[in-house]
Design an enzyme around this catalytic site. Structure first.
Site, short mmCIF file in Angstrom:
data_model
loop_
_atom_site.label_atom_id
_atom_site.label_comp_id
_atom_site.label_asym_id
_atom_site.label_seq_id
_atom_site.Cartn_x
_atom_site.Cartn_y
_atom_site.Cartn_z
N THR A 29 -10.79 0.51 5.67
CA THR A 29 -11.27 -0.80 6.09
C THR A 29 -11.96 -0.79 7.45
O THR A 29 -12.93 -1.52 7.67
CB THR A 29 -10.06 -1.77 6.15
OG1 THR A 29 -9.46 -1.77 4.86
CG2 THR A 29 -10.46 -3.16 6.52
N THR A 45 -5.34 2.58 5.87
CA THR A 45 -3.93 2.43 6.23
C THR A 45 -2.99 2.80 5.08
O THR A 45 -1.84 3.18 5.32
CB THR A 45 -3.62 0.98 6.66
OG1 THR A 45 -4.04 0.10 5.61
CG2 THR A 45 -4.34 0.63 7.94
N ASP A 46 -3.48 2.67 3.84
CA ASP A 46 -2.56 2.79 2.70
C ASP A 46 -1.79 4.11 2.69
O ASP A 46 -0.59 4.13 2.40
CB ASP A 46 -3.31 2.62 1.38
CG ASP A 46 -3.78 1.18 1.18
OD1 ASP A 46 -3.33 0.30 1.94
OD2 ASP A 46 -4.60 0.93 0.28
N THR A 56 17.19 8.90 1.64
CA THR A 56 17.65 7.55 1.32
C THR A 56 16.48 6.60 1.04
O THR A 56 15.42 6.71 1.65
CB THR A 56 18.52 6.95 2.44
OG1 THR A 56 18.85 5.60 2.08
CG2 THR A 56 17.83 6.93 3.79
N GLN A 57 16.70 5.67 0.14
CA GLN A 57 15.67 4.66 -0.11
C GLN A 57 15.78 3.51 0.89
O GLN A 57 14.94 2.60 0.89
CB GLN A 57 15.68 4.17 -1.56
CG GLN A 57 17.02 3.74 -2.09
CD GLN A 57 17.00 3.46 -3.59
OE1 GLN A 57 16.94 2.32 -3.96
NE2 GLN A 57 17.08 4.47 -4.43
N CYS A 58 16.79 3.55 1.77
CA CYS A 58 16.85 2.56 2.86
C CYS A 58 15.72 2.88 3.85
O CYS A 58 15.31 4.03 3.98
CB CYS A 58 18.17 2.64 3.61
SG CYS A 58 19.55 2.05 2.65
N THR A 73 5.84 4.76 8.33
CA THR A 73 5.68 4.28 6.96
C THR A 73 4.85 3.02 7.04
O THR A 73 5.04 2.21 7.95
CB THR A 73 7.07 3.90 6.37
OG1 THR A 73 7.88 5.07 6.36
CG2 THR A 73 6.96 3.35 4.96
N SER A 78 -8.25 5.55 1.18
CA SER A 78 -7.18 6.52 1.44
C SER A 78 -6.27 6.71 0.23
O SER A 78 -5.47 7.64 0.21
CB SER A 78 -6.39 6.15 2.69
OG SER A 78 -5.50 5.11 2.44
N SER A 79 -6.40 5.89 -0.79
CA SER A 79 -5.64 6.13 -2.03
C SER A 79 -6.09 7.44 -2.67
O SER A 79 -5.38 7.99 -3.51
CB SER A 79 -5.89 5.00 -3.03
OG SER A 79 -5.63 3.77 -2.44
#
Ligand code: ASP
Length: 342
Positions: free
Chosen positions: A13, A89-90, A277-279, A166, A58-59
């Site tokens: 972008t 950013t993705d 962890t998914q946290c 992230t 960026s995908s």
């Protein structure tokens, strides 16, 4: 000597503006960045730019793209004091994580940035992100050494270690988070660097690029009531060498024999299984609960407090570098580029 910075525009972008004819957003010729952001001339730095052709969303980031980006940095390494990489950013956190492992003995800043609104729009966040990233990439101490010789992400007033980030917000200007590691610098009226948090290299060691990456890694998000076949099918995927299990809380997963049996099958087949962890914050502790202990006993390796992006990048790197599982496991346990807290 003049400070010199190379801007590398990969896409995303930030490098777009509204086409006056069609009113649609379209990428602009990045070699004209000084026309779009004339403020950059006030720096008095030597600013050169390199654009990917074609620029990518960026995908579409992948291993050839990362190799090309690393090659451009390597080719220009001695000519510039720092690098600012403009990236969508993705997947910026994936690219920053992978580059952090590819670039060895890095003693210059590689600052990733982008924007949520195109640079050619009135309310863009791109100008501030770009201007501050350049200033950070150019910052040196009294001995002319880079203040932040790391692969980092700069976004909305904060400088993060790249492999700790992230993307967590698809709309806000503050799009990134580094939940398990504090910011390397805060930008307000002053740029406040936090040197005690920055990784410094052994100065003077030869910079090199690790081009060998192996993408044969699967990520499985563990969910309550999951169909175990989703896991056991992985033993049949040709060439697969690593599996990241996205577990609950501090590294927990179902305790039933079916699930644990499927994990054991993966390990017995010689796959490296990593527990992340998914946290969004906190770390894996496979000694805390019986469920974690069961995974540890099978031979699952703790991803500690790694992000998914960094765990994936680390596996790509270690699988590319080593053929023996013992070397890969040893590498996973080490803090190689500040990606885990040990
Ligand atoms: N889809 C875009 C990309 O990641 C979004 C952005 O640039 O922020 O390339």
């Amino acid at each position: 000597m003049d400070t010199s910075i190379l801007l590398i525009y990969t896409g995303g972008t930030i490098g777009m503006k509204i086409d006056p004819q069609t009113q649609a957003l379209a990428p602009f010729d990045f070699s004209h960045i000084l026309e779009e952001v004339p403020e950059l001339m006030k720096f008095g730095y030597k600013l050169d730019s390199y654009s990917f052709d074609p620029a990518i969303d960026s995908s579409d980031a992948n291993i050839p793209f990362w190799r090309e980006l690393a090659r451009i940095i390597e080719e220009n390494y001695d000519k510039y004091d720092g690098f600012v990489v403009l990236h969508g950013t993705d997947t910026m956190s994936y690219t920053a994580s992978v580059l952090s492992f590819m670039l060895e003995n890095l003693d210059k800043p590689v600052v990733f940035t982008g924007s949520q609104l195109p640079i050619g729009m009135l309310r863009t966040d791109g100008k501030e992100n770009l201007i501050s990233s350049i200033e950070i990439a150019a910052a040196k101490d009294d001995e002319e050494r880079a203040l932040v010789p790391e692969v980092c992400v700069y976004f909305e007033s904060q400088l993060y270690r790249g492999n700790r980030t992230t993307k967590y917000n698809a709309e806000n200007f503050r799009a990134f988070r580094s939940a398990n590691y504090p910011v390397l610098a805060d930008v307000g009226i002053h740029i406040r660097f936090n040197p005690e948090l920055i990784r410094y290299p052994k100065w003077g060691k030869k910079f090199k690029v690790n081009y060998d990456l192996d993408p044969n890694v699967a990520i499985v998000k563990v969910v309550p009531g999951m169909n175990i076949n989703m896991l056991s099918i992985l033993t049949k995927v040709e060439g697969l060498r690593g599996v990241i299990l996205e577990t609950f809380g501090s590294g927990n997963a179902p305790t039933n024999n079916e699930f644990l049996g499927a994990v054991r099958e993966l390990v017995d087949k010689g796959l490296i299984v990593v527990n992340v962890t998914q946290c969004h914050a906190g770390r894996v502790d496979m000694d805390a609960y019986a469920t974690g202990i069961a995974l540890k006993n099978i031979g699952v390796i703790s991803g500690e407090d790694s992000t998914i992006e960094a765990a994936l990048a680390k596996l790509y790197f270690l699988l590319g570098k080593y053929s023996e599982n013992s070397d890969i496991i040893e590498g996973l346990k080490k803090n190689i580029r500040g990606e885990i807290s040990k």
